[in-house]
Each structure stands twice: as structure tokens, then as C-alpha cells.
Design an enzyme around this catalytic site. Structure first.
Site, PDB file in Angstrom:
ATOM      1  CG  ASN A   7     -14.444 -61.725 -38.942  1.00 47.32           C
ATOM      2  OD1 ASN A   7     -13.771 -62.886 -38.932  1.00 47.32           O
ATOM      3  ND2 ASN A   7     -15.429 -61.212 -38.314  1.00 47.32           N
ATOM      4  CG  ASP A   9     -14.529 -64.711 -36.671  1.00 50.48           C
ATOM      5  OD1 ASP A   9     -13.684 -64.291 -36.050  1.00 50.48           O
ATOM      6  OD2 ASP A   9     -15.757 -64.121 -36.676  1.00 50.48           O
ATOM      7  CG  HIS A  10     -14.948 -67.954 -41.819  1.00 45.53           C
ATOM      8  ND1 HIS A  10     -15.832 -68.687 -40.953  1.00 45.53           N
ATOM      9  CD2 HIS A  10     -15.909 -67.010 -41.926  1.00 45.53           C
ATOM     10  CE1 HIS A  10     -17.085 -68.207 -40.905  1.00 45.53           C
ATOM     11  NE2 HIS A  10     -17.129 -67.082 -41.426  1.00 45.53           N
ATOM     12  NE  ARG A  18      -9.823 -83.592 -39.996  1.00 41.00           N
ATOM     13  CZ  ARG A  18      -9.257 -84.326 -40.920  1.00 41.00           C
ATOM     14  NH1 ARG A  18      -7.676 -84.510 -40.700  1.00 41.00           N
ATOM     15  NH2 ARG A  18      -9.770 -84.855 -41.977  1.00 41.00           N
ATOM     16  CG  HIS A  43     -18.171 -63.118 -33.135  1.00 42.09           C
ATOM     17  ND1 HIS A  43     -19.138 -63.312 -33.871  1.00 42.09           N
ATOM     18  CD2 HIS A  43     -18.539 -63.013 -31.716  1.00 42.09           C
ATOM     19  CE1 HIS A  43     -20.356 -63.401 -32.717  1.00 42.09           C
ATOM     20  NE2 HIS A  43     -19.984 -63.052 -31.934  1.00 42.09           N
ATOM     21  NE  ARG A  45     -21.055 -67.910 -32.619  1.00 39.25           N
ATOM     22  CZ  ARG A  45     -22.255 -67.244 -33.333  1.00 39.25           C
ATOM     23  NH1 ARG A  45     -21.855 -66.486 -34.399  1.00 39.25           N
ATOM     24  NH2 ARG A  45     -23.502 -67.465 -32.970  1.00 39.25           N
ATOM     25  NE  ARG A  49     -20.784 -71.390 -33.960  1.00 40.77           N
ATOM     26  CZ  ARG A  49     -21.949 -70.893 -34.458  1.00 40.77           C
ATOM     27  NH1 ARG A  49     -22.065 -70.299 -35.835  1.00 40.77           N
ATOM     28  NH2 ARG A  49     -23.126 -70.932 -33.784  1.00 40.77           N
ATOM     29  CD  GLU A  70     -17.404 -59.241 -35.439  1.00 39.37           C
ATOM     30  OE1 GLU A  70     -17.962 -60.599 -35.662  1.00 39.37           O
ATOM     31  OE2 GLU A  70     -17.465 -58.751 -36.791  1.00 39.37           O
ATOM     32  CB  THR A 100     -22.909 -65.939 -39.837  1.00 39.77           C
ATOM     33  OG1 THR A 100     -22.110 -65.009 -39.700  1.00 39.77           O
ATOM     34  CG2 THR A 100     -23.704 -65.812 -40.910  1.00 39.77           C
ATOM     35  CB  THR A 101     -23.852 -62.000 -36.664  1.00 37.78           C
ATOM     36  OG1 THR A 101     -22.482 -62.503 -36.248  1.00 37.78           O
ATOM     37  CG2 THR A 101     -24.529 -61.339 -35.663  1.00 37.78           C
ATOM     38  CD  GLU A 151     -19.616 -53.983 -38.275  1.00 35.22           C
ATOM     39  OE1 GLU A 151     -18.589 -53.865 -37.562  1.00 35.22           O
ATOM     40  OE2 GLU A 151     -19.543 -54.856 -39.224  1.00 35.22           O
ATOM     41  CG  HIS A 191     -23.120 -59.944 -41.736  1.00 34.85           C
ATOM     42  ND1 HIS A 191     -23.789 -61.064 -42.660  1.00 34.85           N
ATOM     43  CD2 HIS A 191     -22.843 -60.577 -40.762  1.00 34.85           C
ATOM     44  CE1 HIS A 191     -23.943 -62.127 -41.975  1.00 34.85           C
ATOM     45  NE2 HIS A 191     -23.087 -61.916 -40.774  1.00 34.85           N
ATOM     46  N   GLY A 192     -21.389 -59.798 -45.129  1.00 38.15           N
ATOM     47  CA  GLY A 192     -21.915 -60.278 -46.420  1.00 38.15           C
ATOM     48  C   GLY A 192     -21.403 -59.419 -47.400  1.00 38.15           C
ATOM     49  N   GLY A 213     -14.997 -60.344 -43.949  1.00 41.10           N
ATOM     50  CA  GLY A 213     -14.554 -61.937 -43.423  1.00 41.10           C
ATOM     51  C   GLY A 213     -14.530 -62.697 -44.572  1.00 41.10           C
TER      52      GLY A 213
HETATM   53  N1  PXP Z   1     -19.326 -57.447 -38.861  1.00 40.15           N
HETATM   54  C1  PXP Z   1     -19.964 -58.155 -37.900  1.00 40.15           C
HETATM   55  C2  PXP Z   1     -20.766 -57.341 -36.764  1.00 40.15           C
HETATM   56  C3  PXP Z   1     -20.107 -59.331 -37.992  1.00 40.15           C
HETATM   57  O1  PXP Z   1     -20.543 -60.115 -37.120  1.00 40.15           O
HETATM   58  C4  PXP Z   1     -19.608 -60.299 -39.141  1.00 40.15           C
HETATM   59  C5  PXP Z   1     -19.451 -61.704 -39.266  1.00 40.15           C
HETATM   60  O2  PXP Z   1     -18.647 -62.146 -38.254  1.00 40.15           O
HETATM   61  C6  PXP Z   1     -18.774 -59.307 -40.151  1.00 40.15           C
HETATM   62  C7  PXP Z   1     -19.004 -57.939 -39.972  1.00 40.15           C
HETATM   63  C8  PXP Z   1     -18.091 -60.055 -41.377  1.00 40.15           C
HETATM   64  O3  PXP Z   1     -19.059 -60.608 -41.996  1.00 40.15           O
HETATM   65  P1  PXP Z   1     -18.771 -61.587 -43.536  1.00 40.15           P
HETATM   66  O4  PXP Z   1     -17.857 -62.750 -42.794  1.00 40.15           O
HETATM   67  O5  PXP Z   1     -19.818 -61.856 -43.997  1.00 40.15           O
HETATM   68  O6  PXP Z   1     -17.740 -60.614 -44.217  1.00 40.15           O
END
Ligand code: PXP
Length: 245
Positions: A7, A9-10, A18, A43, A45, A49, A70, A100-101, A151, A191-192, A213
Site C-alpha cells: 500500500n 498511500d503514504h 506540500r 485507497h 479516499r 487526502r 481500496e 486511518t481505516t 480481507e 492493517h497494522g 502499507g
Molecule cells: N488493508 C486495508 C483494507 C487498509 O485500509 C489498509 C490501510 O489503508 C491496509 C490494509 C494497510 O494498513 P497499514 O498501512 O497499517 O499496513
């Protein structure tokens, strides 16, 4: 061996700090692929963001592995997904104020809206995964929606501190996994997850995809994206070998 969805996103979070053009998540995706990513996850959103429409359009053109979008069930986002046609959409809950989610989709609430979103994606030929808590009732509801995958939310496992809590959360994931596999649902998790906690999750029998991610992107600041992905991929692959011994 589970596939690794990275992932990114970050990377976009840093760019949006910026509102400029760098760092570009499209570059990040290419480097993640070089590091061995089996999929790229973003993702989009509703509040845009981090990931922007432009990112998803370019990723659709450039990503050579699975592109996993996502998304919430908002009509505007579903319309966009149908225009882009990613290989997979993972439907997640979305609240504006969250960092976050938080938590999985509750398939027992808003079921008509979720069904409409899922049906539109399935009719277009997109693989659909639902991000849910590891609860048998949610898996049963996912099965009734005829999706390809669930998931399972690993957030509670990731946040557990004591070894008792970690074991309890792992057991919840195991029980929910068995339920999903019995129903012929593909089993994803995310997630996490971090370099420190991923191995027991990667060892769960039947898990086919991990989406990770924050931990990978955080490490990439110091070692680069390619190396950070390679290190995660090695951990996930190693556990698969161990579990087969
Ligand atoms: N899976 C889903 C459905 C998520 O929403 C996220 C966070 O965007 C992740 C996985 C990845 O989570 P993390 O950034 O904590 O690894």
C-alpha cells in the site's frame, strides 16, 4: 505463500503535505514492483487526502502486477472505479475524521448500499474483496454477497500488547480464516502489519494476500522502497517455508 500487496498511500501523504509533485506514488509503485511486490494497493479516499484520481489513472497504465483499489461505497467512488477498472477493489468503511481505516465494514448495517456497490463492481468483472472484522457473522454476510474475497482486519492483533491478547487475537483470525475458506472465499489480511508481527499472520493456512502499507513505507525512508519491500517479502516467504516443514 501469501502474495504481498504494498500500500503506497503514504508516499502520497508526504506529497500532499506540500500539495506538490513529489514524492510520486507512481515511482513508488515501480520500485515496489522491483522489490518483489505482487500487488500495488491504493485507497482513493472521498476527501482525497493522499491518493489523487491522477495517481490511480497512471497506476492503471503502469502497474504490471495486481492493482487493488481500496474504496468506500460512495457512488462517486464506485463510478470512478468502473471507469478505471482495477483488477481488484477492496471495499472499506470510511469516516472523514479517522486517521486511518478503523475497523472493518459492518455488512449487517447498510447492507442495501453495500450490495448495490458490490453488484456494480461484480457486473463489471472486477474482483471484489470486503474488508471485515474477523467475525463469523461478517464472513457469512460476505459470502451471501457473492464476493471473491474477504480481507480480515488484523488491527486488533497488531495492537495487542500482552502475549495473552496476541494469542487471543491470532485465534480469532484463525477461526475466521477457517470459516472463510470453508465458504470458498479467498483469504486476505491487512492493517497494522509490521516486520515484527507479520510472520504468525503469514503462516495462517490458506491466506493468499497480505496488504501492508505504513510499516513498509516507514522503513523505506531509511533503506529505500525496493529494499523495504524485499525485506518484507523475505519474511512472508520464509514463514511459508517454515510452516511447510
Ligand atoms: N488493508 C486495508 C483494507 C487498509 O485500509 C489498509 C490501510 O489503508 C491496509 C490494509 C494497510 O494498513 P497499514 O498501512 O497499517 O499496513
Amino acid at each position: 505463500m501469501p502474495k504481498l500487496g504494498v500500500n503506497i498511500d503514504h508516499v502520497a501523504t508526504v506529497r500532499q503535505a506540500r500539495r506538490t509533485v513529489e514524492p510520486d506514488p507512481v515511482w513508488a509503485a515501480a520500485l515496489a514492483e522491483l522489490g518483489g511486490a505482487d500487488g500495488i494497493t491504493v485507497h482513493l479516499r472521498e476527501d482525497r487526502r493522499h491518493i489523487q484520481d491522477r495517481d490511480v489513472r497512471l497506476l492503471k497504465e503502469t502497474v504490471q502486477v495486481k492493482l487493488n483499489l481500496e474504496m468506500s461505497i460512495a457512488d462517486e467512488i464506485v463510478d470512478f472505479a468502473l471507469e478505471i477498472m482495477p483488477e481488484q477493489c477492496t471495499v472499506v468503511p470510511e469516516k472523514r475524521e479517522e486517521i486511518t481505516t478503523e475497523g472493518g465494514l459492518d455488512l449487517l448495517q447498510n447492507s442495501d448500499r453495500i450490495q448495490r456497490c458490490v453488484d456494480r463492481l461484480l457486473e463489471a468483472g472486477i474482483e471484489v474483496s470486503l474488508f471485515i472484522d474477523p467475525e463469523p457473522t461478517q464472513i457469512e454476510a460476505a459470502d451471501a454477497l457473492n464476493v471473491h474475497a474477504v480481507e480480515l482486519h488484523t488491527g486488533c492483533y497488531a495492537e495487542a500488547k500482552s502475549s495473552e491478547d496476541v494469542s487471543r487475537e491470532l485465534e480469532r483470525l484463525l477461526i475466521a480464516s477457517e470459516e472463510a475458506l470453508e465458504r470458498d472465499l479467498l483469504l486476505h489480511m491487512g492493517h497494522g502489519l509490521t516486520y515484527r508481527n507479520v510472520e504468525p499472520v503469514a503462516e495462517i493456512p490458506g491466506v493468499s494476500e497480505l496488504n501492508i502499507g505504513h510499516s513498509i513505507i516507514a522503513r523505506s525512508m531509511f533503506v529505500g522502497i525496493e529494499a523495504a519491500v524485499r525485506e518484507m517479502k523475505a519474511l512472508v516467504s520464509r514463514t511459508a517455508d517454515v510452516s511447510m516443514e
